[in-house]
Design an enzyme around this catalytic site. Structure first.
Site, mmCIF file in Angstrom:
data_model
loop_
_atom_site.group_PDB
_atom_site.id
_atom_site.type_symbol
_atom_site.label_atom_id
_atom_site.label_comp_id
_atom_site.label_asym_id
_atom_site.label_seq_id
_atom_site.Cartn_x
_atom_site.Cartn_y
_atom_site.Cartn_z
ATOM 1 N N HIS A 276 -4.359 0.863 -6.122
ATOM 2 C CA HIS A 276 -4.485 1.518 -4.814
ATOM 3 C C HIS A 276 -5.846 1.217 -4.198
ATOM 4 O O HIS A 276 -5.948 0.924 -3.005
ATOM 5 C CB HIS A 276 -4.275 3.036 -4.928
ATOM 6 C CG HIS A 276 -4.487 3.730 -3.622
ATOM 7 N ND1 HIS A 276 -5.675 4.370 -3.302
ATOM 8 C CD2 HIS A 276 -3.705 3.816 -2.511
ATOM 9 C CE1 HIS A 276 -5.584 4.834 -2.057
ATOM 10 N NE2 HIS A 276 -4.409 4.524 -1.560
ATOM 11 N N HIS B 48 1.615 4.768 -2.961
ATOM 12 C CA HIS B 48 1.866 6.148 -2.515
ATOM 13 C C HIS B 48 3.289 6.633 -2.815
ATOM 14 O O HIS B 48 3.491 7.632 -3.498
ATOM 15 C CB HIS B 48 1.616 6.263 -1.012
ATOM 16 C CG HIS B 48 0.178 6.223 -0.622
ATOM 17 N ND1 HIS B 48 -0.562 7.347 -0.336
ATOM 18 C CD2 HIS B 48 -0.675 5.178 -0.468
ATOM 19 C CE1 HIS B 48 -1.798 7.005 -0.016
ATOM 20 N NE2 HIS B 48 -1.902 5.693 -0.090
ATOM 21 N N ASN C 13 -6.701 -0.406 -0.546
ATOM 22 C CA ASN C 13 -7.026 0.597 0.458
ATOM 23 C C ASN C 13 -8.435 0.486 1.041
ATOM 24 O O ASN C 13 -8.612 0.550 2.246
ATOM 25 C CB ASN C 13 -6.838 2.003 -0.114
ATOM 26 C CG ASN C 13 -7.072 3.067 0.941
ATOM 27 O OD1 ASN C 13 -6.291 3.224 1.876
ATOM 28 N ND2 ASN C 13 -8.183 3.780 0.832
ATOM 29 N N ILE D 236 -6.262 9.120 -0.659
ATOM 30 C CA ILE D 236 -6.368 8.865 0.779
ATOM 31 C C ILE D 236 -5.418 7.729 1.106
ATOM 32 O O ILE D 236 -5.185 6.874 0.274
ATOM 33 C CB ILE D 236 -7.816 8.523 1.215
ATOM 34 C CG1 ILE D 236 -7.895 8.207 2.708
ATOM 35 C CG2 ILE D 236 -8.370 7.369 0.419
ATOM 36 C CD1 ILE D 236 -7.560 9.355 3.598
ATOM 37 N N HIS E 109 0.826 -1.198 0.000
ATOM 38 C CA HIS E 109 0.000 0.000 0.000
ATOM 39 C C HIS E 109 0.866 1.257 0.000
ATOM 40 O O HIS E 109 0.864 2.028 -0.953
ATOM 41 C CB HIS E 109 -0.962 -0.035 1.202
ATOM 42 C CG HIS E 109 -1.846 1.166 1.292
ATOM 43 N ND1 HIS E 109 -2.380 1.617 2.473
ATOM 44 C CD2 HIS E 109 -2.284 2.036 0.352
ATOM 45 C CE1 HIS E 109 -3.115 2.710 2.246
ATOM 46 N NE2 HIS E 109 -3.060 2.979 0.968
#
Length: 840
Positions: free
Chosen positions: A691, A504, A695, A840, A499
């Protein structure tokens, strides 16, 4: 004199809905200044043509925005202003507009439409904060929505195109102000705070010692005690990200920053104050369940009022009578509250849960480590044929391997180098685990053996241990503890590697380089733009409160202060951009092999693998859209190689943004249109679908801590251990005492709830802000509308699959349907929805 033509433009400004008192006062002063002394907002059109006399771009007069003072009091979300320009008859089409803000306060410019042309209105999508002259002395430049490759740039726009990019790059010096729009690179040297003492220092990530992707530079001064560490900005003060990367107001108030800050800054300290110092273990599963039904009493003093006004997550319902903190029932309990106890559900989550990307086909038995035997001891596993032969439906191990029936989740090599350090931390205990699964005739998996490894520094009898499915009461509880340790390993790798690192952190360099090297009118920037939105802001928030020293990740996951070192070791030893696309990743893990006769050219090793089945549909849709788009602009290799902006973007992403791995031989080349389409497809896949799959299931699966404990506090006792008697006399209590404490669990639940929430302004795959005007190129628009339609079709197909009883990994009694790749979602925690970007 040459005849003049009058042109009219409509300028759309977005209001702040919740103004601070100071902002409201300044806004009134600006309205006054605008009316009385002409301290106004000036716009000027720039033609695509050069004036033959002056050899400079042709420009209109500078004209002021009308009626600012009259309309400044309007409470609507958007306000439309007009402005009139005079241009010479040979002016042609405007390609850019410059804006100067002489007010005291910034304003958000959404778009400008210029009317008066035979070809119809011209659109200028802006979506940017325009700073007052005191903060930015130059003129802001906004281009029309007509895309141009660098060599096609009309003569009147060439200098502006270069200047705008130079502005965004800055000069690499000085501390950034919150109003700046400067994109630059730095290492992760701001995660610790050495001024607080040695325990609060953290190593720098990025550089030879600990390779890591680069982050956005803020230029803050160093700490007092370590010149190589950047001083921290503590919550709730904001971290610098370029002004246009900050969350828009609707997202901020309804959702993330407001909510994440509320949880980190207000709720967590309140939780800590309310739960006594011993951290309280759960007494029974009913204790955990009561967090949803009865709630947790909070000791709230005077700041009661403050707490009730915070933008808390929907899940965290503070009930004023008696101050109870109540959590929503996570999805894992809503279909079947005992599902998590079953082996088949444990296995199903490996292919349809929140972390479906670590399972591999077992190709060699027993599995072998790649770690250095000099340092980490023998590479051989303790797993033997005798451990699994009874669970292979009558097959030998070799038959099961050849028949592609054996699978593994192998966390041995990533954890083992850290286990000693982790186990010396207070209240943390870890193994390096390997889990073997067998694929049944029905297409479902069952776990058949778990290997638990400790480093060779442990007594020989303990360094490797195999636990198999239970045959009696004692082995039932042993097996349950072993599965919990596997889940804690899984939760750590999921969060720190798959993740955080692979979406990110690894995408941040591509985003920074895109803003620095690709003009807003570059067709590739237009394609990527929605997939870059908000990522720098959420990553800055993570550096501030999630991945920082003593932040949420360290306090909630087993590796504690070594969390980010594990992430960095994965980057150094495992991350490769060329294997980050879905087909390449499935092939790497042995979960698929190429086969031209199969849909998408891949044959899956497991027919019902929900993440891969749905993912391949989305991957193919992105790939087709990107290929159509790229071939429309690039006819051949020469066009790709000679595009100076494109090559500078890709080169900087690798050589600066991923500097520590820049010499790796696996970076894809950027020579042909196919190369370009492949790189872009991978980036869009990672920022959207990949993602989302990792997530938005975090609270639905992790909100019930026994299902996926993020940390463990006890090892599995052996007969010679003092703890063994406690385990034998009350295994249920021993199991609960090995899970996170009440404070760790409730803190973790509040944060993953926030991370799993969709905001009301979320933009999903196949959607775009200003859909009708993002590009002035009809072919590009057409390709996008086809892509949108394909995404809608995929959504229906996913719904149908979730109702198919033959697909037992996503349909069955109490089975959670697999919707993490279903493209759209309502706001809130829904366990579905694929936003365009990592927001997020």
């Amino acid at each position: 004199a040459a005849a003049k033509t009058r042109l009219r433009a409509v300028v759309t400004v977005r209001n702040k809905m919740n103004e601070m008192l100071k902002e409201a006062i300044v806004k009134r002063l600006d309205a006054l200044g605008d009316r009385i002394i002409g301290r106004n907002i000036l716009l000027q059109l720039v033609s695509i043509h050069i004036d033959p006399k002056t050899k400079a771009p042709m420009k209109s007069n500078e004209a002021a925005l009308r009626d600012w003072s009259k309309k400044s009091g309007l409470k609507t979300e958007r306000v439309h202003y007009t402005v009139e320009f005079l241009v010479d008859s040979g002016f042609g089409l405007p390609g850019a507009i410059t804006v100067v803000n002489k007010h005291q306060q910034e304003f958000f410019l959404e778009n400008i439409t210029v009317e008066g042309f035979a070809s119809g209105p011209l659109h200028f999508p802006c979506n940017s904060w325009v700073q007052p002259k005191k903060d930015y002395s130059g003129k802001r430049i906004f281009f029309s929505n007509q895309p141009y490759l660098p060599h096609e740039t009309p003569p009147g726009l060439r200098a502006l195109r270069d200047r705008e990019l130079r502005d965004l790059r800055g000069d690499g010096h000085g501390e950034r102000k919150l109003s700046d729009r400067i994109y630059d690179f730095d290492v992760y040297n701001d995660l610790g705070n050495p001024d607080k003492g040695i325990d609060s220092a953290r190593p720098c990530l990025g550089g030879e010692k600990m390779p890591y992707p680069r982050r956005c530079r803020t230029g803050r001064p160093p700490t007092d005690t370590d010149l190589n560490s950047e001083s921290r900005v503590e919550k709730p003060a904001p971290m610098y990200v370029p002004r246009d990367e900050q969350f828009e107001e609707s997202k901020r108030t309804a959702f993330t920053t407001g909510r994440l800050k509320a949880v980190l800054h207000n709720l967590i300290p309140t939780l800590i104050a309310s739960i006594s110092t011993d951290g309280k273990d759960f007494k029974g599963f009913s204790d955990i369940e009561s967090l949803y039904s009865e709630g947790l009493p909070l000791k709230l003093a005077l700041h009661d009022e403050i707490v009730s006004k915070l933008p808390m997550p929907h899940v965290v319902k503070t009930i004023q009578q008696g101050n109870l903190l109540k959590y929503d029932v996570p999805k894992i309990l809503s279909h079947d509250k005992y599902a998590w106890l079953r082996d088949d559900e444990f296995a199903r989550q490996a292919i349809a849960g929140v972390n479906p990307v670590n399972i591999e086909r077992l190709r060699v038995f027993p599995p072998v480590s790649n770690l250095d035997p000099e340092i980490y001891g023998p590479q051989e596993s303790a797993l033997e044929e005798v451990h699994i032969i009874g669970n292979l439906n009558g097959m030998t191990v070799n038959q099961a391997l050849e028949d592609k029936r054996l699978f593994i989740i192998d966390y041995h090599d990533i954890y083992l180098p850290f286990v000693d350090k982790i186990n010396s931390l207070d209240g943390r205990k870890s193994y390096a685990t390997r889990t073997i699964f067998f694929l049944n005739d029905l297409g479902t998996l069952k776990p058949i053996a778990i290997e638990l490894s400790l480093p060779k520094t442990s007594p020989a009898s303990r360094s490797k241990r195999v636990i198999t499915p239970p045959v009696d009461a004692t082995t039932y509880w042993m097996w349950k503890l072993a599965k919990a340790h596997v889940c804690a390993n899984d939760a750590g790798v999921h969060q720190l590697v798959n993740h955080w690192l692979r979406t990110h952190a690894a995408m941040e360099p591509f985003i920074l380089a895109a803003h620095r090297r690709l003009s807003a009118i570059h067709p590739i920037f237009k394609l990527l733009d929605p997939h870059l939105r908000y990522t720098l802001e959420i990553n800055a928030l993570a550096r501030q409160g999630l991945i920082s020293g003593d932040g949420v990740i360290e306090s909630c996951f087993t590796p504690g202060r070594y969390c980010m070192e594990i992430s960095a070791s994965a980057y150094k030893n495992m991350w490769r951009f060329d294997r980050e696309g879905l087909p390449a990743d499935l092939i790497r893990r042995g979960m698929a092999e190429t086969n031209p006769n199969e849909p998408y050219g891949l044959k899956l090793a497991m027919a019902d693998y929900p993440y891969a089945n749905d993912g391949l549909m989305i991957w193919a849709a992105i790939e087709k859209f990107v290929q159509t788009y790229v071939t429309h602009y690039y006819a051949d290799s020469a066009a790709v190689c000679n595009d100076v902006e494109l090559q500078a973007w890709y080169s900087e992403s690798i050589n600066v943004g991923h500097a520590d791995l820049r010499h790796a031989d696996w970076w894809p080349t950027l020579v042909t249109p196919n190369d370009l389409a492949s790189v872009l497809t991978t980036i869009i896949w990672l920022t959207s679908a990949q993602h989302a799959a990792l997530n938005f299931g975090q609270y639905p699966y992790g909100g019930y801590v026994p299902n996926r404990p993020p940390l463990m506090r006890r090892l599995i006792p052996e007969e010679s251990d003092a703890e063994y008697a406690f385990f034998m006399s009350d295994p249920h209590k021993y199991f609960l005492s090995a899970l996170p404490s009440l404070i760790q669990a409730t803190k973790y639940m509040a944060v993953v709830d926030t991370l799993s929430t969709h905001s009301p302004d979320e933009e999903y795959l196949g959607e775009r802000q200003h859909q009708s005007i993002w590009s002035g190129d009809e072919k590009a628009m057409e390709a996008f509308y086809e892509f949108s339609a394909e995404i809608a079709r995929i959504e229906k197909e996913i719904e149908a699959r979730n109702l198919d009883p033959n697909l037992r990994n996503r349909c069955g009694a109490g089975v959670i349907p697999y919707e993490l790749l279903a493209p759209t979602s309502d706001p809130g925690v829904t366990c579905r929805g694929v936003p365009n970007s990592i927001s997020i």
